[in-house]
Design a protein around this motif. Structure first.
Motif, mmCIF file in Angstrom:
data_model
loop_
_atom_site.group_PDB
_atom_site.id
_atom_site.type_symbol
_atom_site.label_atom_id
_atom_site.label_comp_id
_atom_site.label_asym_id
_atom_site.label_seq_id
_atom_site.Cartn_x
_atom_site.Cartn_y
_atom_site.Cartn_z
ATOM 1 N N PRO A 1 8.620 12.934 10.556
ATOM 2 C CA PRO A 1 7.943 12.524 11.491
ATOM 3 C C PRO A 1 6.408 13.141 11.289
ATOM 4 O O PRO A 1 5.446 12.634 11.604
ATOM 5 C CB PRO A 1 8.415 13.058 12.934
ATOM 6 N N ALA A 2 6.558 14.434 10.985
ATOM 7 C CA ALA A 2 5.053 15.153 10.833
ATOM 8 C C ALA A 2 4.161 14.570 9.622
ATOM 9 O O ALA A 2 3.294 14.782 9.467
ATOM 10 C CB ALA A 2 5.447 16.571 10.352
ATOM 11 N N LEU A 3 5.036 13.766 8.683
ATOM 12 C CA LEU A 3 4.243 13.377 7.528
ATOM 13 C C LEU A 3 3.523 12.053 7.844
ATOM 14 O O LEU A 3 2.665 11.277 7.051
ATOM 15 C CB LEU A 3 5.095 13.199 6.362
ATOM 16 N N ASN A 4 3.748 11.514 9.057
ATOM 17 C CA ASN A 4 3.099 10.278 9.529
ATOM 18 C C ASN A 4 3.489 9.087 8.513
ATOM 19 O O ASN A 4 2.888 8.360 8.026
ATOM 20 C CB ASN A 4 1.818 10.433 9.803
ATOM 21 N N PHE A 5 4.890 8.472 8.513
ATOM 22 C CA PHE A 5 5.394 7.414 7.986
ATOM 23 C C PHE A 5 5.677 6.300 8.825
ATOM 24 O O PHE A 5 6.013 6.707 9.833
ATOM 25 C CB PHE A 5 6.847 7.857 7.325
ATOM 26 N N GLN A 6 5.321 5.113 8.313
ATOM 27 C CA GLN A 6 5.912 3.926 9.141
ATOM 28 C C GLN A 6 6.592 3.157 8.077
ATOM 29 O O GLN A 6 6.458 3.014 6.819
ATOM 30 C CB GLN A 6 4.637 3.015 9.312
ATOM 31 N N SER A 7 7.884 2.736 8.867
ATOM 32 C CA SER A 7 8.677 2.060 7.603
ATOM 33 C C SER A 7 9.284 0.382 8.304
ATOM 34 O O SER A 7 9.075 0.338 9.543
ATOM 35 C CB SER A 7 10.262 3.046 7.719
ATOM 36 N N TYR A 8 9.344 -0.210 7.262
ATOM 37 C CA TYR A 8 9.944 -1.665 7.641
ATOM 38 C C TYR A 8 10.472 -2.300 6.683
ATOM 39 O O TYR A 8 10.548 -1.893 5.428
ATOM 40 C CB TYR A 8 8.752 -2.229 8.142
ATOM 41 N N PRO A 9 11.517 -3.217 6.648
ATOM 42 C CA PRO A 9 12.008 -3.882 5.742
ATOM 43 C C PRO A 9 11.199 -4.928 4.827
ATOM 44 O O PRO A 9 10.128 -5.153 5.325
ATOM 45 C CB PRO A 9 13.200 -4.890 6.370
ATOM 46 N N LEU A 10 11.622 -5.355 3.629
ATOM 47 C CA LEU A 10 11.116 -6.053 2.969
ATOM 48 C C LEU A 10 10.701 -7.326 3.413
ATOM 49 O O LEU A 10 11.549 -7.574 4.536
ATOM 50 C CB LEU A 10 11.652 -6.287 1.515
ATOM 51 N N ASP A 11 9.780 -8.035 3.083
ATOM 52 C CA ASP A 11 9.194 -9.475 3.787
ATOM 53 C C ASP A 11 8.994 -9.479 4.991
ATOM 54 O O ASP A 11 8.957 -10.526 5.722
ATOM 55 C CB ASP A 11 10.401 -10.471 3.210
ATOM 56 N N THR A 12 8.577 -8.315 5.576
ATOM 57 C CA THR A 12 8.202 -8.240 7.017
ATOM 58 C C THR A 12 7.019 -8.324 7.025
ATOM 59 O O THR A 12 5.969 -7.960 6.088
ATOM 60 C CB THR A 12 8.354 -6.546 7.539
ATOM 61 N N THR A 13 6.102 -8.999 7.750
ATOM 62 C CA THR A 13 4.776 -9.300 8.058
ATOM 63 C C THR A 13 4.303 -8.272 9.001
ATOM 64 O O THR A 13 5.048 -8.347 10.143
ATOM 65 C CB THR A 13 4.434 -10.670 8.479
ATOM 66 N N VAL A 14 3.465 -7.590 8.785
ATOM 67 C CA VAL A 14 2.999 -6.196 9.647
ATOM 68 C C VAL A 14 1.308 -6.710 10.172
ATOM 69 O O VAL A 14 0.615 -7.058 9.201
ATOM 70 C CB VAL A 14 2.996 -5.057 8.885
ATOM 71 N N ASP A 15 1.234 -6.541 11.351
ATOM 72 C CA ASP A 15 0.126 -6.397 11.868
ATOM 73 C C ASP A 15 -0.435 -4.928 12.355
ATOM 74 O O ASP A 15 0.422 -4.183 12.820
ATOM 75 C CB ASP A 15 -0.017 -7.314 13.122
ATOM 76 N N VAL A 16 -1.732 -4.538 11.856
ATOM 77 C CA VAL A 16 -2.163 -3.194 12.153
ATOM 78 C C VAL A 16 -3.290 -3.267 12.846
ATOM 79 O O VAL A 16 -4.536 -4.078 12.384
ATOM 80 C CB VAL A 16 -2.423 -2.359 10.726
ATOM 81 N N VAL A 17 -3.225 -2.719 14.123
ATOM 82 C CA VAL A 17 -4.454 -2.740 14.969
ATOM 83 C C VAL A 17 -5.134 -1.483 14.792
ATOM 84 O O VAL A 17 -4.639 -0.485 14.784
ATOM 85 C CB VAL A 17 -4.313 -2.853 16.447
ATOM 86 N N ILE A 18 -6.462 -1.551 14.446
ATOM 87 C CA ILE A 18 -7.016 -0.253 13.939
ATOM 88 C C ILE A 18 -8.154 -0.273 15.321
ATOM 89 O O ILE A 18 -9.078 -1.015 15.298
ATOM 90 C CB ILE A 18 -7.813 -0.178 12.663
ATOM 91 N N GLN A 19 -8.054 1.020 16.221
ATOM 92 C CA GLN A 19 -8.830 0.927 17.279
ATOM 93 C C GLN A 19 -9.898 2.059 16.945
ATOM 94 O O GLN A 19 -9.675 3.180 16.259
ATOM 95 C CB GLN A 19 -8.005 1.601 18.429
ATOM 96 N N LEU A 20 -11.176 1.506 17.183
ATOM 97 C CA LEU A 20 -12.345 2.380 16.869
ATOM 98 C C LEU A 20 -12.846 3.042 18.113
ATOM 99 O O LEU A 20 -13.118 2.368 18.991
ATOM 100 C CB LEU A 20 -13.629 1.982 16.137
ATOM 101 N N ASN A 21 -12.990 4.510 18.423
ATOM 102 C CA ASN A 21 -13.613 5.064 19.672
ATOM 103 C C ASN A 21 -14.819 4.910 19.568
ATOM 104 O O ASN A 21 -15.562 4.632 18.633
ATOM 105 C CB ASN A 21 -12.934 6.525 19.753
#
Length: 182
Positions: A14-34
């Motif tokens: 958790p301290a290394l900031n990992f994100q995990s998901y299975p193969l063939d997963t479509t992922v949306d990443v929302v990048i919020q800018l302050n």
């Protein structure tokens, strides 16, 4: 196994900031800018991503589909740019957001980060474990010690990190604001 490798203590993950998901997963990443943040040059290793949307203010929806339904004018699903590197929108003077989408086709550990080095070191980065549920356990020691070697090369004292310090996501809280499976 590499003679310099050691077993990774899974409690560090958790301290290394990992994100995990299975193969063939479509992922949306929302990048919020302050507010008051200039453009940031972001780079996603591994699979390229489509830049499917951006808009003003704070991303307040629970998922990208909801945002697309309410504000289709902020999204481009017809011919979105497909890249591994891109700039975020300028958020001076107001906050805004950007959405990228990709599909994990190969099992790998990749990296998504700001190309401004001080931002990456400050935590504006995330390791993406594509197609695997846990972190690899045979990470070479010289990778685990990279920050210590950098500090010594600069004549600094040895850096001691706590798990909480490793979780920060830097200037503008860019990564990952929302990582959702589609």
């Amino acid at each position: 196994m590499d003679r310099n490798a050691q077993q990774l203590d899974q409690s560090l993950v958790p301290a290394l900031n990992f994100q995990s998901y299975p193969l063939d997963t479509t992922v949306d990443v929302v990048i919020q800018l302050n507010p008051e943040n200039p453009k940031h040059p972001l780079h996603k290793h591994g699979e390229k991503a489509w830049i499917i949307g951006q808009g003003p203010g704070t991303f307040t929806w629970t998922d990208v589909a909801s945002a697309m339904q309410e504000h289709p004018e902020y999204f481009n699903l017809q011919r979105p740019p497909y890249r591994d590197g891109f700039h975020t929108p300028d958020s001076v003077p107001s906050a805004n957001w950007m959405v990228i989408r990709y599909t994990a086709h190969e099992q790998s550990v990749t990296f998504f980060h700001c190309h401004i080095n001080i931002h990456t070191v400050g935590g504006m980065a995330v390791a993406l474990m594509e197609g695997m549920a846990t972190a690899p356990t045979n990470i070479p020691q010289y990778y685990l010690d990279w920050d210590q070697a950098a500090a010594q090369a600069q004549g600094s004292k040895k850096v001691k990190r706590t798990s909480e310090e490793g979780r920060g996501i830097g200037a503008g809280s860019l990564l990952p604001a929302v990582v959702k499976r589609v």
